[in-house]
Design an enzyme around this catalytic site. Structure first.
Site, PDB file in Angstrom:
ATOM      1  N   LYS A  45       0.838  -1.207   0.000  1.00  0.00           N
ATOM      2  CA  LYS A  45       0.000   0.000   0.000  1.00  0.00           C
ATOM      3  C   LYS A  45       0.869   1.253   0.000  1.00  0.00           C
ATOM      4  CE  LYS A  45      -3.331  -0.060   3.266  1.00  0.00           C
ATOM      5  NZ  LYS A  45      -3.973  -0.457   4.555  1.00  0.00           N
ATOM      6  N   LYS A  47       2.549   2.186   2.550  1.00  0.00           N
ATOM      7  CA  LYS A  47       2.298   2.807   3.861  1.00  0.00           C
ATOM      8  C   LYS A  47       3.356   2.317   4.852  1.00  0.00           C
ATOM      9  CE  LYS A  47      -1.827   4.434   6.070  1.00  0.00           C
ATOM     10  NZ  LYS A  47      -3.260   4.391   6.205  1.00  0.00           N
TER      11      LYS A  47
HETATM   12  N1  C2G Z   1     -10.430   6.965   9.664  1.00  0.00           N
HETATM   13  C1  C2G Z   1     -11.397   7.877  10.099  1.00  0.00           C
HETATM   14  N2  C2G Z   1     -11.009   9.081  10.586  1.00  0.00           N
HETATM   15  C2  C2G Z   1      -9.690   9.392  10.667  1.00  0.00           C
HETATM   16  C3  C2G Z   1      -8.713   8.468  10.242  1.00  0.00           C
HETATM   17  C4  C2G Z   1      -9.112   7.242   9.742  1.00  0.00           C
HETATM   18  O1  C2G Z   1     -12.614   7.595  10.025  1.00  0.00           O
HETATM   19  N3  C2G Z   1      -9.344  10.607  11.158  1.00  0.00           N
HETATM   20  C5  C2G Z   1     -10.896   5.675   9.129  1.00  0.00           C
HETATM   21  C6  C2G Z   1     -10.503   5.466   7.671  1.00  0.00           C
HETATM   22  O2  C2G Z   1     -11.436   6.117   6.823  1.00  0.00           O
HETATM   23  C7  C2G Z   1     -10.567   3.943   7.555  1.00  0.00           C
HETATM   24  C8  C2G Z   1     -10.167   3.471   8.967  1.00  0.00           C
HETATM   25  O3  C2G Z   1     -10.272   4.616   9.839  1.00  0.00           O
HETATM   26  O4  C2G Z   1     -11.918   3.529   7.285  1.00  0.00           O
HETATM   27  C9  C2G Z   1      -8.755   2.950   9.018  1.00  0.00           C
HETATM   28  O5  C2G Z   1      -7.905   3.975   8.521  1.00  0.00           O
HETATM   29  P1  C2G Z   1      -6.397   3.552   8.131  1.00  0.00           P
HETATM   30  O6  C2G Z   1      -5.807   2.785   9.250  1.00  0.00           O
HETATM   31  O7  C2G Z   1      -5.714   4.753   7.588  1.00  0.00           O
HETATM   32  O8  C2G Z   1      -6.689   2.496   6.956  1.00  0.00           O
HETATM   33  P2  C2G Z   1      -6.259   2.594   5.440  1.00  0.00           P
HETATM   34  O9  C2G Z   1      -4.788   2.718   5.340  1.00  0.00           O
HETATM   35  O10 C2G Z   1      -7.131   3.605   4.825  1.00  0.00           O
HETATM   36  O11 C2G Z   1      -6.593   1.094   4.935  1.00  0.00           O
HETATM   37  O12 C2G Z   1      -8.371  -2.137   2.042  1.00  0.00           O
HETATM   38  C10 C2G Z   1      -8.660  -0.982   2.806  1.00  0.00           C
HETATM   39  C11 C2G Z   1      -7.404  -0.441   3.432  1.00  0.00           C
HETATM   40  O13 C2G Z   1      -6.763  -1.442   4.192  1.00  0.00           O
HETATM   41  C12 C2G Z   1      -7.762   0.739   4.317  1.00  0.00           C
END
Ligand code: C2G
Length: 152
Positions: A45, A47
């Site tokens: 990803k 990340k």
């Molecule tokens: N999130 C949120 N508010 C934030 C930060 C994150 O609602 N301030 C939500 C994101 O929208 C997501 C969840 O928390 O639904 C997890 O965020 P991340 O850990 O950043 O996940 P991500 O890297 O977006 O991975 O296949 C899908 C991916 O694995 C999602």
């Protein structure tokens, strides 16, 4: 029969935004399954995570509203997971709006609003600034020590 909800994420440096999306997702059903991106998948990803997968998994599986935690190893596993767990609703934060609309053939898809003002990326940049200033402090002490010796 209660509904099964599925969501995925990295959940690095677990914060209130992560908690809120899980709590809000759980409101739509009575079983919440969370796929946690493995360290290898996060590399795919693009990340960089600070907290290793095992710890991110242990934290999320101890969140009250979370019922099951599974590994997320690839982009493609979602359809298989939806079938395997008879998922009724797939939920993500709206930074993913429309990205997973292809899953509408298999279950309901909802994008919930993100929590403003917090993100793992933001937390990491604060941590970086702190670690930089720590190194600068150590360098300053070194210089002071050398000056003290020069003028001793
Ligand atoms: N999130 C949120 N508010 C934030 C930060 C994150 O609602 N301030 C939500 C994101 O929208 C997501 C969840 O928390 O639904 C997890 O965020 P991340 O850990 O950043 O996940 P991500 O890297 O977006 O991975 O296949 C899908 C991916 O694995 C999602």
């Amino acid at each position: 029969m209660g509904k099964t909800i599925l969501t995925y994420g990295t959940f690095d440096l677990f914060h209130i935004g992560h908690l809120k999306i899980l709590q809000n997702a759980k409101k739509y059903g009575d079983k919440l399954i969370v796929g946690i991106s493995t360290d290898e998948f996060n590399k795919e990803k693009g990340k960089k995570t600070i907290i290793p997968f095992e710890q991110r998994k242990e934290i999320v599986e101890n969140i009250k509203c979370v019922d099951i935690v599974i590994e997320e190893n690839s982009w493609e596993q979602k359809i298989e997971d939806i079938k395997k767990y008879s998922v009724d609703i797939f939920i993500m934060g709206d930074d993913w709006k429309n990205e997973f609309d292809n899953l509408k053939d298999y279950c309901e898809v909802k994008y919930l609003s993100r929590t403003k003002g917090i993100s793992s990326t933001q937390l990491k940049s604060v941590l970086n600034r702190v670690s930089v200033s720590k190194n600068e402090l150590l360098q300053a002490f070194d210089i002071l020590e050398r000056l003290k010796q020069d003028f001793a």
